[in-house]
Design a protein around this motif. Structure first.
Motif, PDB file in Angstrom:
ATOM      1  N   THR A   1      -3.463   2.756   6.588  1.00 59.60           N
ATOM      2  CA  THR A   1      -4.032   1.472   6.996  1.00 59.60           C
ATOM      3  C   THR A   1      -3.302   0.311   6.343  1.00 59.60           C
ATOM      4  OG1 THR A   1      -6.173   2.541   7.266  1.00 59.60           O
ATOM      5  CG2 THR A   1      -6.174   0.140   7.095  1.00 59.60           C
ATOM      6  N   SER A   2      -2.954   0.432   5.068  1.00 61.51           N
ATOM      7  CA  SER A   2      -2.245  -0.656   4.397  1.00 61.51           C
ATOM      8  C   SER A   2      -0.840  -0.839   4.952  1.00 61.51           C
ATOM      9  CB  SER A   2      -2.207  -0.437   2.878  1.00 61.51           C
ATOM     10  OG  SER A   2      -1.460   0.707   2.533  1.00 61.51           O
ATOM     11  N   VAL A   3      -0.194   0.244   5.361  1.00 64.49           N
ATOM     12  CA  VAL A   3       1.112   0.132   6.018  1.00 64.49           C
ATOM     13  C   VAL A   3       0.959  -0.607   7.341  1.00 64.49           C
ATOM     14  CG1 VAL A   3       2.932   1.451   7.159  1.00 64.49           C
ATOM     15  CG2 VAL A   3       2.165   2.131   4.902  1.00 64.49           C
TER      16      VAL A   3
ATOM     17  N   GLN B   1       1.709  -5.463  10.641  1.00 63.50           N
ATOM     18  CA  GLN B   1       1.119  -6.428  11.564  1.00 63.50           C
ATOM     19  C   GLN B   1       1.107  -7.837  10.986  1.00 63.50           C
ATOM     20  OE1 GLN B   1       0.277  -6.163  14.710  1.00 63.50           O
ATOM     21  NE2 GLN B   1       0.797  -4.006  14.761  1.00 63.50           N
ATOM     22  N   THR B   2       0.917  -7.956   9.693  1.00 64.71           N
ATOM     23  CA  THR B   2       0.942  -9.269   9.062  1.00 64.71           C
ATOM     24  C   THR B   2       2.326  -9.901   9.189  1.00 64.71           C
ATOM     25  OG1 THR B   2      -0.744  -8.561   7.481  1.00 64.71           O
ATOM     26  CG2 THR B   2       0.555 -10.493   6.882  1.00 64.71           C
ATOM     27  N   ALA B   3       3.349  -9.112   8.987  1.00 64.68           N
ATOM     28  CA  ALA B   3       4.710  -9.637   9.051  1.00 64.68           C
ATOM     29  C   ALA B   3       5.132  -9.991  10.473  1.00 64.68           C
ATOM     30  CB  ALA B   3       5.682  -8.630   8.446  1.00 64.68           C
ATOM     31  N   THR B   4       4.633  -9.270  11.445  1.00 65.07           N
ATOM     32  CA  THR B   4       5.064  -9.487  12.828  1.00 65.07           C
ATOM     33  C   THR B   4       4.073 -10.321  13.634  1.00 65.07           C
ATOM     34  OG1 THR B   4       4.054  -7.411  13.540  1.00 65.07           O
ATOM     35  CG2 THR B   4       6.381  -7.343  12.897  1.00 65.07           C
ATOM     36  N   PHE B   5       3.010 -10.778  13.011  1.00 64.93           N
ATOM     37  CA  PHE B   5       1.940 -11.489  13.718  1.00 64.93           C
ATOM     38  C   PHE B   5       2.452 -12.691  14.502  1.00 64.93           C
ATOM     39  CE2 PHE B   5      -1.276 -14.904  13.596  1.00 64.93           C
ATOM     40  CZ  PHE B   5      -2.252 -14.321  14.381  1.00 64.93           C
TER      41      PHE B   5
ATOM     42  N   TYR C   1      -6.297  -2.933  18.335  1.00 69.09           N
ATOM     43  CA  TYR C   1      -6.611  -1.540  18.026  1.00 69.09           C
ATOM     44  C   TYR C   1      -5.549  -0.863  17.163  1.00 69.09           C
ATOM     45  CZ  TYR C   1     -10.087  -2.110  21.665  1.00 69.09           C
ATOM     46  OH  TYR C   1     -11.139  -2.547  22.409  1.00 69.09           O
ATOM     47  N   PHE C   2      -4.685  -1.637  16.503  1.00 71.05           N
ATOM     48  CA  PHE C   2      -3.594  -1.038  15.747  1.00 71.05           C
ATOM     49  C   PHE C   2      -4.083  -0.190  14.579  1.00 71.05           C
ATOM     50  CE2 PHE C   2      -4.217  -4.999  13.470  1.00 71.05           C
ATOM     51  CZ  PHE C   2      -4.001  -4.674  12.151  1.00 71.05           C
ATOM     52  N   LEU C   3      -5.194  -0.554  13.966  1.00 68.71           N
ATOM     53  CA  LEU C   3      -5.693   0.236  12.829  1.00 68.71           C
ATOM     54  C   LEU C   3      -6.153   1.616  13.280  1.00 68.71           C
ATOM     55  CD1 LEU C   3      -7.697  -2.388  10.764  1.00 68.71           C
ATOM     56  CD2 LEU C   3      -5.550  -1.284  10.157  1.00 68.71           C
ATOM     57  N   ILE C   4      -6.873   1.658  14.379  1.00 66.87           N
ATOM     58  CA  ILE C   4      -7.382   2.931  14.883  1.00 66.87           C
ATOM     59  C   ILE C   4      -6.247   3.790  15.428  1.00 66.87           C
ATOM     60  CG2 ILE C   4      -8.899   3.988  16.602  1.00 66.87           C
ATOM     61  CD1 ILE C   4     -10.587   1.366  16.373  1.00 66.87           C
ATOM     62  N   SER C   5      -5.373   3.171  16.218  1.00 64.86           N
ATOM     63  CA  SER C   5      -4.297   3.953  16.844  1.00 64.86           C
ATOM     64  C   SER C   5      -3.293   4.461  15.811  1.00 64.86           C
ATOM     65  CB  SER C   5      -3.591   3.130  17.916  1.00 64.86           C
ATOM     66  OG  SER C   5      -2.962   2.004  17.353  1.00 64.86           O
TER      67      SER C   5
ATOM     68  N   LEU D   1      -3.838   5.462  12.836  1.00 62.20           N
ATOM     69  CA  LEU D   1      -4.366   6.630  12.131  1.00 62.20           C
ATOM     70  C   LEU D   1      -4.031   7.915  12.873  1.00 62.20           C
ATOM     71  CD1 LEU D   1      -7.870   5.384  10.956  1.00 62.20           C
ATOM     72  CD2 LEU D   1      -5.857   5.829   9.552  1.00 62.20           C
ATOM     73  N   LEU D   2      -3.823   7.813  14.172  1.00 60.74           N
ATOM     74  CA  LEU D   2      -3.454   8.969  14.977  1.00 60.74           C
ATOM     75  C   LEU D   2      -1.946   9.043  15.199  1.00 60.74           C
ATOM     76  CD1 LEU D   2      -4.725  11.309  16.588  1.00 60.74           C
ATOM     77  CD2 LEU D   2      -4.683   9.800  18.562  1.00 60.74           C
ATOM     78  N   VAL D   3      -1.328   7.903  15.460  1.00 59.76           N
ATOM     79  CA  VAL D   3       0.093   7.870  15.831  1.00 59.76           C
ATOM     80  C   VAL D   3       1.006   8.213  14.653  1.00 59.76           C
ATOM     81  CG1 VAL D   3       1.947   6.317  16.576  1.00 59.76           C
ATOM     82  CG2 VAL D   3      -0.248   6.294  17.746  1.00 59.76           C
ATOM     83  N   VAL D   4       0.712   7.719  13.485  1.00 58.93           N
ATOM     84  CA  VAL D   4       1.599   7.957  12.327  1.00 58.93           C
ATOM     85  C   VAL D   4       1.688   9.447  11.979  1.00 58.93           C
ATOM     86  CG1 VAL D   4       1.921   7.500   9.858  1.00 58.93           C
ATOM     87  CG2 VAL D   4       1.403   5.620  11.411  1.00 58.93           C
ATOM     88  N   PRO D   5       0.570  10.172  11.841  1.00 53.80           N
ATOM     89  CA  PRO D   5       0.712  11.612  11.563  1.00 53.80           C
ATOM     90  C   PRO D   5       1.380  12.386  12.699  1.00 53.80           C
ATOM     91  CG  PRO D   5      -1.498  10.884  11.034  1.00 53.80           C
ATOM     92  CD  PRO D   5      -0.827   9.756  11.744  1.00 53.80           C
TER      93      PRO D   5
END
Length: 139
Positions: A76-78, A83-87, A100-104, A106-110
């Motif tokens: 989540t911190s990544v 997102q903060t840098a590219t906002f 929905y980047f936080l939820i997605s 969590l699935l996409v990174v692993p």
């Protein structure tokens, strides 16, 4: 960018991630100066810069004792750092913000990590075509 880090390791050199990032941008822009106008190029380097600069301080804001919770907070911190840098750039080009980047993530990174490991494994066994074919069709 990874190539610069990988090249420095055999020589026993320590690399500064900011210098590595700048060198990779420099050489890519020497190769193709029009990359500076590419939205993907801009967003990629801003996301990496945000992750490198913001993720560690953000991660240290909350210490979680649970191993699974800590793993979730790390991903989540990544995501928040990128997102903060590219906002601003995302709003400029796309006129919207991904909610929905936080939820997605969590699935996409692993899952992307598994795909990357599988791809490297498949590349390593590609010298033996029957095994590579079996592995590629099995997964």
């Amino acid at each position: 960018m990874f190539s610069f880090i990988a090249l420095a390791r055999p020589f026993g050199k320590q690399t500064n991630i900011y210098n590595t990032l700048a060198a990779s941008v420099f050489f890519l822009l020497i190769y193709n100066p029009y990359l500076i106008m590419s939205v993907g190029f801009q967003l990629s380097y801003l996301a990496v810069l945000g992750i490198v600069y913001l993720q560690r301080p953000m991660y240290n804001l909350w210490e979680i004792e649970n191993r699974v919770g800590d793993w979730i907070w790390q991903i989540t911190s990544v995501s928040i750092a990128a997102q903060t840098a590219t906002f601003a750039l995302a709003l400029l080009y796309f006129h919207q913000f991904p909610t929905y980047f936080l939820i997605s993530n969590l699935l996409v990174v692993p899952l992307s990590t598994l795909v990357l490991v599988f791809g490297i494994f498949l590349l390593a066994i590609s010298f033996f075509p029957p095994l590579a074919l079996f592995t590629a069709t099995w997964c």
